[in-house]
Each structure stands twice: as C-alpha cells, then as structure tokens.
Scaffold this motif. Structure first.
Motif, PDB file in Angstrom:
ATOM      1  N   ALA A 144     -37.607 -60.768  57.281  1.00 13.43           N
ATOM      2  CA  ALA A 144     -38.916 -60.968  57.909  1.00 13.43           C
ATOM      3  C   ALA A 144     -38.895 -60.534  59.367  1.00 13.43           C
ATOM      4  N   PHE A 145     -37.697 -60.377  59.935  1.00 13.04           N
ATOM      5  CA  PHE A 145     -37.574 -59.950  61.322  1.00 13.04           C
ATOM      6  C   PHE A 145     -37.572 -58.423  61.390  1.00 13.04           C
ATOM      7  N   PRO A 146     -38.395 -57.818  62.244  1.00 13.73           N
ATOM      8  CA  PRO A 146     -38.548 -56.355  62.267  1.00 13.73           C
ATOM      9  C   PRO A 146     -37.260 -55.585  62.526  1.00 13.73           C
ATOM     10  N   GLN A 188     -39.995 -48.837  61.487  1.00 17.76           N
ATOM     11  CA  GLN A 188     -40.553 -48.814  60.143  1.00 17.76           C
ATOM     12  C   GLN A 188     -42.009 -48.359  60.218  1.00 17.76           C
ATOM     13  N   ASP A 189     -42.214 -47.149  60.735  1.00 18.36           N
ATOM     14  CA  ASP A 189     -43.573 -46.675  60.999  1.00 18.36           C
ATOM     15  C   ASP A 189     -44.330 -46.247  59.747  1.00 18.36           C
ATOM     16  N   LEU A 190     -43.653 -46.217  58.599  1.00 20.38           N
ATOM     17  CA  LEU A 190     -44.355 -45.882  57.355  1.00 20.38           C
ATOM     18  C   LEU A 190     -44.558 -47.108  56.464  1.00 20.38           C
ATOM     19  N   LYS A 191     -44.261 -48.284  57.001  1.00 22.42           N
ATOM     20  CA  LYS A 191     -44.458 -49.500  56.218  1.00 22.42           C
ATOM     21  C   LYS A 191     -45.938 -49.653  55.883  1.00 22.42           C
ATOM     22  N   GLY A 232     -39.687 -47.313  55.679  1.00 21.89           N
ATOM     23  CA  GLY A 232     -40.498 -48.403  55.161  1.00 21.89           C
ATOM     24  C   GLY A 232     -41.558 -48.037  54.163  1.00 21.89           C
ATOM     25  N   ALA A 233     -41.654 -46.774  53.756  1.00 28.02           N
ATOM     26  CA  ALA A 233     -42.728 -46.346  52.862  1.00 28.02           C
ATOM     27  C   ALA A 233     -42.476 -46.762  51.414  1.00 28.02           C
ATOM     28  N   ALA A 395     -35.893 -34.047  57.704  1.00 24.93           N
ATOM     29  CA  ALA A 395     -36.967 -34.865  57.134  1.00 24.93           C
ATOM     30  C   ALA A 395     -37.539 -35.811  58.187  1.00 24.93           C
ATOM     31  N   HIS A 396     -36.666 -36.427  58.976  1.00 24.17           N
ATOM     32  CA  HIS A 396     -37.148 -37.320  60.043  1.00 24.17           C
ATOM     33  C   HIS A 396     -37.911 -36.538  61.106  1.00 24.17           C
ATOM     34  N   ARG A 397     -37.416 -35.350  61.430  1.00 28.22           N
ATOM     35  CA  ARG A 397     -38.131 -34.524  62.404  1.00 28.22           C
ATOM     36  C   ARG A 397     -39.527 -34.179  61.884  1.00 28.22           C
TER      37      ARG A 397
END
Length: 404
Positions: A144-146, A188-191, A232-233, A395-397
């Motif tokens: 639960a902690f980011p 986790q910018d794609l969560k 996070g996707a 992929a990250h780029r």
C-alpha cells in the motif's frame, strides 16, 4: 540504468532461495552497479557473507556490523542514504511481518526503515505459508506504500517438494525489475492504465507446414510489455508466432498466428486500452489460397497469386478515441535520413500519435538482438533519438517520450 552509476542495497533473509541472489549480485557488479549486501543471521546459514563479498567486490554486512560506525555514523543510516534502490530477496514470512508492522530488530530492517528510496520485495516460502490470510494481509499492507514494489512469487516445485505458488522469481526477472526501477526511481506512472501491446511476427500459412513469415523474435515487444508492468500498468499482450512468454509475467495473453487473427484480437482489445503499442512485425502479403494438407514438393507452384494484407494499425487508428494513444514501430533499412523519412510517412499516412523507427540492418539493432536504438517521432513534430541500449531501457525511454 546506463545514465549514472547506481547504488543497490540487497537484503537477504533466511531461506533456501538465497542461493538465487548470488547470480543477481554477480550480474549487477559486472554491469558496473555498486552493490552492498546485508544478511540476516538466518541468511548466513544458507549462503556465507564471504560469498556475497566476493561477488559484490565489497564486504557483506551482518548484524555483527550493526553498531560499528562508518565515518562516525551508524551503518544503517549510511547504507540507507547511499542506496538508490533496496532489494529484499528472499523475503520470508518473518521479515514480511516485521516490516508490515514497522519492526526493526536487525541491520537489514533498520536500513529499510531508515531509507526513503524505492524498495523491491521478492518473497519466497512454502505455498501454505504464502497463502495464509495473515501473510497475505501483511503483503497487501506493505504494498500500500508507494515506494514499495512487488516481484511476486511464482508457481512450481518448491524446495520442500510441495507444488504451488511460493518460488522466488528467477534472477533474470529480478534483474529486469531492478533495471526498470533504477530507471523510473520506482515511479508507477501507468498505474490504473491499460496498455495493449502486440509482439512477434505473424505467419501466413501456405499449408500446415509452410508459411510466409519474418525473422521477428518479439523481444522488443516483450520488453515494452515488461516496462509497462513494472510501471504499474494492466497489460494485454497479443503475441504472434512461436513467441514464448515468461510464466511470471502478470498479464493477459492472446496468442495468434496470422495477420487476420492479429487484427481481430487487436480490434477486440483496443476499446479498453489507454495506450496501444504495435511492436509486432505484421506480414504485408499472403497467398490467395491455403491448402489444408501438406503439399508434395511437386505440387508447389513456382508462381503464387498473392494479395495485400489489410493495414492493421491504420485500421486501429480509425477505431481509436481521442483520449487513446496509438504508437507504431517502423523497422527500416538505409541511412538515418531515409529511416526518418519513411517513419514520418507512416506516422502521418496511418494516423498515429507516435512512431519508433529503428534500423534492422545493423548487427546490434536487428531482429533477435538484446539491444536496440531508435528515433521516436510524435505527430506534433517532436523527435528524440535514443542511444544504443537494452530493449528494456528503450521501452522505458519510449514511455518517457510519450509522457513528455
């Protein structure tokens, strides 16, 4: 991970899976990553501190070092501030419970609690232990902690001969998570987002044993899928051909062979995707007929009647909504200017939001390689060239480029 020298603290608690961490430590050190290893008292019974000291090229720490000052400061504070990332592997039920309740009775736990960097957990235990409600509650509480991330255990035969979930992830998977989290700093910018990716090469069968295909291995598409998961996707992967998928990847997989099957699968999945990335190598032509039995060599025509395959990504562009992002790949040959020109043409003609163009006639960027280099182009005119890097870094780029 190639941008700067990174610092990774690896904490090992007492479990037989500790032997797998030897490969992780060795691989990181060989890549130029600085590693510090902390062992609990129980972990030292499975693999000695000397082993990890040799593999990491630096003394490994135990509780005997806990209150030995480093530069006049407590060791756990020094390590916590030094780390860019902390990996706990294996995580036992005991260590999991202590962390969930903020307990700190050894060097490892004190270091984790004193740090503010991202932390990855790779649990390993007997299946019955892993599935206990109290253990699962502690696991959920931690995640639960980011800044905490999960490298979930997998199913298989365990050291106790039980069969089920509880095996620690393999070193290759752990190393990929480390590479991703060092790149994103655990972001986790794609969560909450659904990412649709296709990968591999389609095959147009002539008869049951012959087909028209291409040499795509799907490595870049799989790397994109992994990067999305690590960020996070929720992931939907449409894989073509004989592409094999790691069993520990948390994704929905649809297997196809032909371009027609690929088109159907992508069109079905497209409405729920926030981002769709078409990295698969789709055939351009197919025979107008297919035999349902193997043709003898004497019956094979020397001249085939062919037809064009419908443009899948152009059709997806017609289907997509304004909030969706559609990205294509352009595998090209020629000079840089020729590659850019061809990619721009595809970007505009097919109605894409962005495209990644890469040369496939170079030894380090062609089909089947572990590295790649690309030029990203956006419909608003922005361009970005990547250095030669791992396919996971590329992929990250790409995701960073889309976010910018």
């Amino acid at each position: 991970m190639s941008r700067v020298i990174s610092h990774v603290v690896i904490g090992i608690s007492g479990g037989i899976a500790a032997y797998k961490v030897c490969e992780v430590v060795s691989s990181l050190a060989k890549r130029g990553i600085e590693v510090r290893v902390i062992l609990t008292e129980a972990a030292s019974a499975f693999v000695t501190p000397l082993t990890f000291a040799t593999l990491s090229r630096h003394p490994a720490y135990t509780d005997a070092d806990f209150w030995q000052p480093t530069n006049g400061r407590p060791l756990h504070i020094e390590l916590a501030e030094w780390a860019d990332l902390i990996l706990l592997a294996p995580v036992t039920a005991n260590t999991l419970a202590k962390l969930a309740y903020g307990m700190a009775d050894n060097l490892l736990l004190n270091t984790v609690i004193a740090a503010d960097c991202p932390v990855l957990f790779a649990p390993a235990m007997n299946t019955t232990m892993w599935l206990q409600p109290t253990v699962q509650e502690n696991w959920r509480k931690l995640l639960a902690f980011p800044r905490y991330g999960a490298i979930a255990p997998t199913a298989g035969i365990l050291a106790c001969d039980a069969v089920g979930t509880g095996r620690m992830a393999e070193p290759e998977t752990i190393l990929e998570y480390i590479e991703s989290w060092l790149w994103t700093n655990g972001r986790q910018d794609l969560k909450g987002k659904t990412v649709l990716v296709n990968a591999g090469g389609t095959r147009e069968f002539i008869d049951p044993v012959r087909f028209i295909g291409n040499p795509s291995t799907g490595k870049q598409g799989i790397a994109i899928a992994k990067a999305a998961i690590h960020r996070g996707a929720k992931l939907i992967l449409v894989k073509a051909g004989s592409l094999e998928i790691q069993s520990d990847l948390q994704l929905q997989t649809i297997s196809v062979d032909s371009a027609r099957e690929m088109q159907e699968a992508m069109q079905i999945a497209m409405p729920i995707a926030d981002i769709a990335i078409a990295a698969a190598a789709i055939g351009d032509v197919r025979t107008t007929w297919q035999s349902d039995r193997k043709l003898p060599k004497s019956e094979l025509p020397l001249h085939w009647q062919m037809e064009y395959i419908p443009d899948i990504i152009a059709n997806l562009a017609q289907q997509k909504q304004s909030a969706q992002i559609l990205v294509g790949f352009a595998a090209q040959t020629g000079s840089e200017s020729e590659i850019i020109a061809a990619a721009l043409d595809k970007l505009q003609r097919k109605g894409l939001d962005a495209i990644a163009a890469n040369a496939v006639n170079h030894a380090e960027t062609g089909f089947g390689t572990d590295t790649n280099q690309a030029i990203f182009l956006h419909k608003d005119g922005k361009q970005q060239q990547t250095p030669l890097c791992s396919k996971l870094e590329l992929a990250h780029r790409l995701f960073d480029f889309l976010a910018s």
